[in-house]
Design a protein around this motif. Structure first.
Motif, PDB file in Angstrom:
ATOM      1  N   GLN A 113      -2.498  14.335  10.273  1.00  0.00           N
ATOM      2  CA  GLN A 113      -1.309  15.133   9.966  1.00  0.00           C
ATOM      3  C   GLN A 113      -1.055  15.076   8.453  1.00  0.00           C
ATOM      4  OE1 GLN A 113      -0.105  16.982  12.348  1.00  0.00           O
ATOM      5  NE2 GLN A 113      -1.150  16.032  14.055  1.00  0.00           N
ATOM      6  N   ASP A 114       0.099  14.595   8.044  1.00  0.00           N
ATOM      7  CA  ASP A 114       0.416  14.562   6.616  1.00  0.00           C
ATOM      8  C   ASP A 114       0.296  13.159   6.029  1.00  0.00           C
ATOM      9  OD1 ASP A 114       2.481  13.536   8.077  1.00  0.00           O
ATOM     10  OD2 ASP A 114       4.074  14.419   6.855  1.00  0.00           O
ATOM     11  N   ARG A 115      -0.404  12.274   6.756  1.00  0.00           N
ATOM     12  CA  ARG A 115      -0.552  10.897   6.284  1.00  0.00           C
ATOM     13  C   ARG A 115      -2.024  10.556   6.088  1.00  0.00           C
ATOM     14  NH1 ARG A 115       2.907   6.687   9.773  1.00  0.00           N
ATOM     15  NH2 ARG A 115       2.378   5.378   7.989  1.00  0.00           N
ATOM     16  N   GLU A 116      -2.286   9.524   5.283  1.00  0.00           N
ATOM     17  CA  GLU A 116      -3.644   9.061   5.057  1.00  0.00           C
ATOM     18  C   GLU A 116      -3.820   7.674   5.658  1.00  0.00           C
ATOM     19  OE1 GLU A 116      -4.299   9.235   0.839  1.00  0.00           O
ATOM     20  OE2 GLU A 116      -5.215  11.238   0.981  1.00  0.00           O
ATOM     21  N   LEU A 117      -4.800   7.553   6.543  1.00  0.00           N
ATOM     22  CA  LEU A 117      -5.195   6.253   7.082  1.00  0.00           C
ATOM     23  C   LEU A 117      -6.322   5.730   6.197  1.00  0.00           C
ATOM     24  CD1 LEU A 117      -4.787   4.272   9.498  1.00  0.00           C
ATOM     25  CD2 LEU A 117      -6.664   5.474  10.640  1.00  0.00           C
ATOM     26  N   LYS A 118      -6.178   4.502   5.714  1.00  0.00           N
ATOM     27  CA  LYS A 118      -7.155   3.976   4.764  1.00  0.00           C
ATOM     28  C   LYS A 118      -7.791   2.686   5.259  1.00  0.00           C
ATOM     29  CE  LYS A 118      -5.034   5.822   0.519  1.00  0.00           C
ATOM     30  NZ  LYS A 118      -4.426   5.462  -0.788  1.00  0.00           N
ATOM     31  N   ASP A 119      -9.059   2.509   4.908  1.00  0.00           N
ATOM     32  CA  ASP A 119      -9.721   1.222   5.077  1.00  0.00           C
ATOM     33  C   ASP A 119      -9.491   0.385   3.827  1.00  0.00           C
ATOM     34  OD1 ASP A 119     -10.629   1.650   7.616  1.00  0.00           O
ATOM     35  OD2 ASP A 119     -12.637   2.313   7.022  1.00  0.00           O
ATOM     36  N   HIS A 120      -9.657  -0.923   3.961  1.00  0.00           N
ATOM     37  CA  HIS A 120      -9.347  -1.813   2.833  1.00  0.00           C
ATOM     38  C   HIS A 120     -10.268  -1.565   1.640  1.00  0.00           C
ATOM     39  CE1 HIS A 120     -12.816  -4.574   3.185  1.00  0.00           C
ATOM     40  NE2 HIS A 120     -12.790  -4.198   4.443  1.00  0.00           N
ATOM     41  N   ASN A 121     -11.453  -0.967   1.872  1.00  0.00           N
ATOM     42  CA  ASN A 121     -12.390  -0.741   0.770  1.00  0.00           C
ATOM     43  C   ASN A 121     -12.443   0.724   0.348  1.00  0.00           C
ATOM     44  OD1 ASN A 121     -13.699   0.326   2.997  1.00  0.00           O
ATOM     45  ND2 ASN A 121     -15.730  -0.296   2.293  1.00  0.00           N
ATOM     46  N   TRP A 122     -11.371   1.473   0.587  1.00  0.00           N
ATOM     47  CA  TRP A 122     -11.387   2.910   0.284  1.00  0.00           C
ATOM     48  C   TRP A 122     -11.653   3.172  -1.206  1.00  0.00           C
ATOM     49  CZ3 TRP A 122      -7.896   4.874  -3.244  1.00  0.00           C
ATOM     50  CH2 TRP A 122      -6.816   4.060  -3.557  1.00  0.00           C
ATOM     51  N   HIS A 123     -11.161   2.279  -2.062  1.00  0.00           N
ATOM     52  CA  HIS A 123     -11.356   2.478  -3.507  1.00  0.00           C
ATOM     53  C   HIS A 123     -12.794   2.190  -3.935  1.00  0.00           C
ATOM     54  CE1 HIS A 123     -10.208  -1.679  -2.745  1.00  0.00           C
ATOM     55  NE2 HIS A 123     -10.826  -2.020  -3.857  1.00  0.00           N
ATOM     56  N   ARG A 124     -13.588   1.634  -3.006  1.00  0.00           N
ATOM     57  CA  ARG A 124     -15.010   1.410  -3.294  1.00  0.00           C
ATOM     58  C   ARG A 124     -15.901   2.403  -2.557  1.00  0.00           C
ATOM     59  NH1 ARG A 124     -13.241  -3.971  -2.492  1.00  0.00           N
ATOM     60  NH2 ARG A 124     -14.337  -4.107  -0.488  1.00  0.00           N
ATOM     61  N   GLY A 125     -15.287   3.418  -1.943  1.00  0.00           N
ATOM     62  CA  GLY A 125     -16.077   4.479  -1.330  1.00  0.00           C
ATOM     63  C   GLY A 125     -16.261   4.401   0.167  1.00  0.00           C
ATOM     64  N   GLY A 126     -15.618   3.410   0.821  1.00  0.00           N
ATOM     65  CA  GLY A 126     -15.674   3.325   2.279  1.00  0.00           C
ATOM     66  C   GLY A 126     -17.007   2.829   2.809  1.00  0.00           C
ATOM     67  N   TYR A 127     -17.108   2.798   4.142  1.00  0.00           N
ATOM     68  CA  TYR A 127     -18.298   2.262   4.809  1.00  0.00           C
ATOM     69  C   TYR A 127     -19.285   3.342   5.266  1.00  0.00           C
ATOM     70  CZ  TYR A 127     -15.965  -2.297   5.165  1.00  0.00           C
ATOM     71  OH  TYR A 127     -15.348  -3.499   4.885  1.00  0.00           O
ATOM     72  N   GLY A 128     -18.873   4.613   5.265  1.00  0.00           N
ATOM     73  CA  GLY A 128     -19.760   5.669   5.753  1.00  0.00           C
ATOM     74  C   GLY A 128     -19.953   5.583   7.256  1.00  0.00           C
ATOM     75  N   GLU A 129     -21.186   5.722   7.739  1.00  0.00           N
ATOM     76  CA  GLU A 129     -21.458   5.693   9.175  1.00  0.00           C
ATOM     77  C   GLU A 129     -21.801   4.272   9.617  1.00  0.00           C
ATOM     78  OE1 GLU A 129     -23.668   8.395  12.572  1.00  0.00           O
ATOM     79  OE2 GLU A 129     -24.447   8.401  10.529  1.00  0.00           O
ATOM     80  N   ILE A 130     -21.025   3.766  10.545  1.00  0.00           N
ATOM     81  CA  ILE A 130     -21.209   2.405  11.053  1.00  0.00           C
ATOM     82  C   ILE A 130     -21.014   2.415  12.569  1.00  0.00           C
ATOM     83  CG2 ILE A 130     -20.537   1.161   8.957  1.00  0.00           C
ATOM     84  CD1 ILE A 130     -17.695   0.950  10.053  1.00  0.00           C
TER      85      ILE A 130
END
Length: 345
Positions: A113-130
């Motif tokens: 919706q209008d919110r962002e769900l983030k992982d703790h490493n989002w500033h490092r580019g995330g985990y991709g496919e896991i």
């Protein structure tokens, strides 16, 4: 319904389940960590897996500067830093997902919706496919929510029905713990429900639960699915739920919780003396402070003890593994040594 006998006196030494030597050691380990962090408060609860006997129960709070004093804060509820495995177990119960399924968490930012769900490493580019299993080990909020999307689609109520059948949030009362209340959940039936409420609930927000109630659920996982009532007095063991989920899914989750410690963010809880399993997590409050937690059990292949460590601190850095997991490891290694020489009760 389990009756709560509040008339029992806590000072009846002959009937208490508390191990005084373990209580003193757990207090010392927790106090050292709180002092190192200049944290606000902390809790450690140690329970025997099969009986629910509480062997140590420590609550410390900073008062008058740097001194930490005992506090009876065991009924104090907050949002859960340890929700990920519980949500994953509910998803497994639908038979629509398995832990080996792959999920794309992208760059660590997911729009709902209008919110962002983030992982703790989002500033490092995330985990991709896991895989879902790797997502659990990495504390990926996006992996958990995408798993919920696959398992429950638009039927959030089905998820709440499942965790209710699993008795998540129980018990409502424990003799010897004053003012313990039922865990509180925002559900689709509530006026406070929103389009994004489900996403945040399944990662630990939109609810309040005490550490002892969280430990009760993890203890049930350790106990092959049997949920028992925590107790501070040596009564006969009371079963809350004989089987919270299918044995196959309990076994799968136990393997995943072991993987969290061997390969994931729970590695600081790892001991070279015994195999442990558990989960780490961090929650941020509206005031900017954090709860960091670790909940687990050992030995991983035949659990005897379950432990929750919960620490409230004000500033970064925060890591459930590095902070709470380290306390868990120290206590675990003490218990192993203590058993060797003192025949743990």
């Amino acid at each position: 319904m389990i009756a709560c006998n509040s008339t029992k006196q806590k000072d009846t030494q002959t009937s208490t389940t508390i191990d005084s030597t373990l209580q003193v050691k757990a207090t010392s380990i927790l106090e050292n960590k709180l002092t190192e962090l200049n944290a606000l408060s902390g809790q450690v609860i140690i329970m025997k897996v099969q009986t629910g006997h509480i062997k140590a129960m420590v609550g410390l709070e900073r008062k008058d500067g740097a001194n930490y004093l005992p506090c009876e804060n065991f009924s104090q509820a907050h949002e859960s830093a340890l929700m990920h495995p519980i949500s994953i177990l509910a998803a497994l119960e639908t038979r629509k997902v398995k832990l080996s399924d792959m999920v794309d968490v992208g760059n660590g930012i997911y729009s709902i919706q209008d919110r962002e769900l983030k992982d703790h490493n989002w500033h490092r580019g995330g985990y991709g496919e896991i895989s879902i299993k790797q997502g659990l080990a990495s504390s990926s909020n996006i992996a958990v929510y995408k798993t919920m999307e696959k398992a429950f689609r638009d039927d959030a109520q089905a998820y709440f029905n499942l965790i209710d059948r699993m008795n998540y949030g129980k018990p409502d009362c424990i003799a010897g713990i004053a003012n313990l209340k039922p865990a509180y959940f925002v559900t689709p039936k509530d006026s406070g429900w929103s389009d994004t409420a489900f996403a945040w609930f399944c990662i630990g927000y939109n609810q309040t639960i005490t550490p002892i109630q969280t430990l009760t659920f993890y203890n049930a996982i350790a106990n092959s699915g049997k949920m028992v009532q925590p107790q501070l007095y040596k009564d006969s063991t009371t079963v809350i739920n004989p089987q919270i989920a299918s044995q196959a899914n309990i076994d799968s989750l136990k393997q995943a919780l072991e993987y969290v410690v061997t390969d994931g963010l729970g590695q600081p809880a790892k001991s070279n003396k015994i195999q442990v399993a558990g989960e780490t997590g961090t929650i941020q409050f509206e005031d900017g402070s954090y709860i960091v937690e670790f909940c687990g059990y050992f030995p991983a292949n035949a659990p005897q003890y379950s432990i929750i460590v919960s620490i409230h601190k004000e500033r970064l850095p925060v890591s459930g593994g590095l902070i709470a997991g380290d306390v868990f490891r120290q206590i675990t290694e003490y218990i192993i040594t203590y058993n060797k020489y003192f025949n743990s009760k």
